[in-house]
Design an enzyme around this catalytic site. Sequence first.
Site, PDB file in Angstrom:
ATOM      1  N   HIS A  43       1.009  -1.251   0.118  1.00  0.00           N
ATOM      2  CA  HIS A  43       0.092   0.003  -0.034  1.00  0.00           C
ATOM      3  C   HIS A  43       0.767   1.442   0.056  1.00  0.00           C
ATOM      4  O   HIS A  43       0.355   2.186   0.749  1.00  0.00           O
ATOM      5  CB  HIS A  43      -0.945   0.029   1.192  1.00  0.00           C
ATOM      6  CG  HIS A  43      -1.785  -1.118   1.470  1.00  0.00           C
ATOM      7  ND1 HIS A  43      -2.679  -1.428   0.885  1.00  0.00           N
ATOM      8  CD2 HIS A  43      -1.322  -2.301   2.149  1.00  0.00           C
ATOM      9  CE1 HIS A  43      -3.359  -2.789   1.296  1.00  0.00           C
ATOM     10  NE2 HIS A  43      -2.289  -3.301   2.145  1.00  0.00           N
ATOM     11  N   SER A  71      15.063  20.195 -18.824  1.00  0.00           N
ATOM     12  CA  SER A  71      14.151  21.146 -19.268  1.00  0.00           C
ATOM     13  C   SER A  71      14.459  21.880 -19.863  1.00  0.00           C
ATOM     14  O   SER A  71      15.502  22.566 -19.705  1.00  0.00           O
ATOM     15  CB  SER A  71      13.461  21.290 -18.054  1.00  0.00           C
ATOM     16  OG  SER A  71      12.827  22.599 -17.833  1.00  0.00           O
ATOM     17  N   LYS A 120      16.863  20.544 -14.086  1.00  0.00           N
ATOM     18  CA  LYS A 120      16.079  19.343 -13.882  1.00  0.00           C
ATOM     19  C   LYS A 120      16.933  18.227 -14.543  1.00  0.00           C
ATOM     20  O   LYS A 120      17.674  18.484 -15.589  1.00  0.00           O
ATOM     21  CB  LYS A 120      15.058  19.655 -14.788  1.00  0.00           C
ATOM     22  CG  LYS A 120      13.702  20.525 -14.027  1.00  0.00           C
ATOM     23  CD  LYS A 120      13.297  19.894 -12.541  1.00  0.00           C
ATOM     24  CE  LYS A 120      12.447  18.569 -12.957  1.00  0.00           C
ATOM     25  NZ  LYS A 120      10.924  19.147 -13.295  1.00  0.00           N
ATOM     26  N   GLU A 150       9.218   7.166 -17.780  1.00  0.00           N
ATOM     27  CA  GLU A 150       7.688   7.616 -18.253  1.00  0.00           C
ATOM     28  C   GLU A 150       7.126   7.349 -19.316  1.00  0.00           C
ATOM     29  O   GLU A 150       5.968   6.731 -19.363  1.00  0.00           O
ATOM     30  CB  GLU A 150       7.609   9.299 -17.780  1.00  0.00           C
ATOM     31  CG  GLU A 150       7.933   9.542 -16.351  1.00  0.00           C
ATOM     32  CD  GLU A 150       8.292  11.190 -16.340  1.00  0.00           C
ATOM     33  OE1 GLU A 150       7.719  12.036 -17.103  1.00  0.00           O
ATOM     34  OE2 GLU A 150       8.732  11.434 -15.343  1.00  0.00           O
TER      35      GLU A 150
END
Length: 461
Positions: free
Chosen positions: A156, A277, A283, A290
């Site tokens: 969880h 970025s 970044k 992803e």
Amino acid sequence: MASLWGGRFEKEMDSLVKDFNASIFFDQRMFEEDIDGSVAHVTMLGKQGIVTEEEADQIIKGLEKIREKIRSGEIVFTVDDEDIHMGIESRLIEEIGDVGKKLHTARSRNDQCQVDARLYLKKEIRNILNRLIYLEEVILDKAEKYADSLTVGFTHIQHAQPITIGFVFMAYFQMFKRDIQRLQDTYDRMNLNPLGACALAGTTLNTDRHLTSELLGFAGPTENAMDSVSDRDYSLEFLSDASISMMHLSRWAEEFVWWNSSEFSYIAIDDSYCTGSSIMPQKKNPDMAELLRGKVGRVYGDLMQLLTVMKGTPLAYNKDFQEDKESLFDAIDTWKASIQIFANMLEKTEFRVDEIQKQFAKGFLNATDIAEHFAKQGIPFREAHSIVGRMVKKCEINGCDFEDLTEEELQEIDSRVTKDSLGDISMKACVDARMSFGGTAPAEVRRQIKVGREWLESVDL
Ligand code: ARG
């Protein structure tokens, strides 16, 4: 240009219809298989005396010339070719003259497109299996490297129990092992030759489908001609294998995104597998992980598309079935690239074991281990569970760890509990003791790695 099937037609196809009807722009990727199928077919026609041996030879030589011309880019297909089968056949007739018109004896595009697709898919399944095997090798090496390294096990998304990083790797190893086995099953089931089924009902000519099966490397001919031209369940099996495996990849990719976040800092993904970025100079984004997560959507879509195309279609061939290819090719390309990218990223990823250790203080990871100590001392597990639950409550109130509870506090919780009765509850001791079959103890994970390696070496492609 008049089509090869144009005999009974008085009008040319409408140009919109031509575009809509054509599959040449996507099925030309099977040109090698189409030619292999034709070579086997005409070899058989020659052996059976349906064409002469000389005619068969001439046709084979012509086909090989066409193969070279397609490979070199000399032949460029257009919408007039309609599909790869007619594209090659009409070039053959141009190349060798009227004898080329004998090639299409005792076959139909309905079986031809199926022999092409099965040969093509078999080739790509072997490529995918190779990549999955490479991924499994990377996993085994990493599991070995991190067999003793501790990390947090979650349920969880809550701290649950201490485990090793090697154990996590071996969990994924099992998933990809089943993906490999599923794909092998699919391969074995689809490894039958539809060539010679013709349009739907076989032929009056004396063909030998066993011979073409042997020449093309199939285990044998398909049993029923009508089934051979009108089911696509092998593609659906492949697409569901791909969907399941992409789902596995997406789960690990998701963990990579989390582990790479500043909140976790469990891993450092190699620079070469991240992007920056355009506005935020600091970044370093885990874009590959992803994208892998996102790519799954395409493959699920591919599966749903073909299931939907096939639903409710009557026997035998229907043109709907031409819609079986783009989704299949898309899933092949996507799955293949995803495995490769993930395996390489995994290989280049290092775990920050010191950072991970900082998390051990949170979440009472060793609570179950204490309860098991009590159970070993004769306290029924349900009672042990409740005692440790009360210890947790006390620690939360005090803002401390199990080790900090005083003798008095423990006695107050339960008279059977003393500091000594807790046993060694360091994370390492807890993990080392989880020796049950399939458990997380380093020695047990090393056994899993050994069995995994033996299995991987036995995989037969
Ligand atoms: N391009 C077609 C396909 O991929 C080949 C079979 C066409 N057969 C026919 N009878 N129209 O399904």
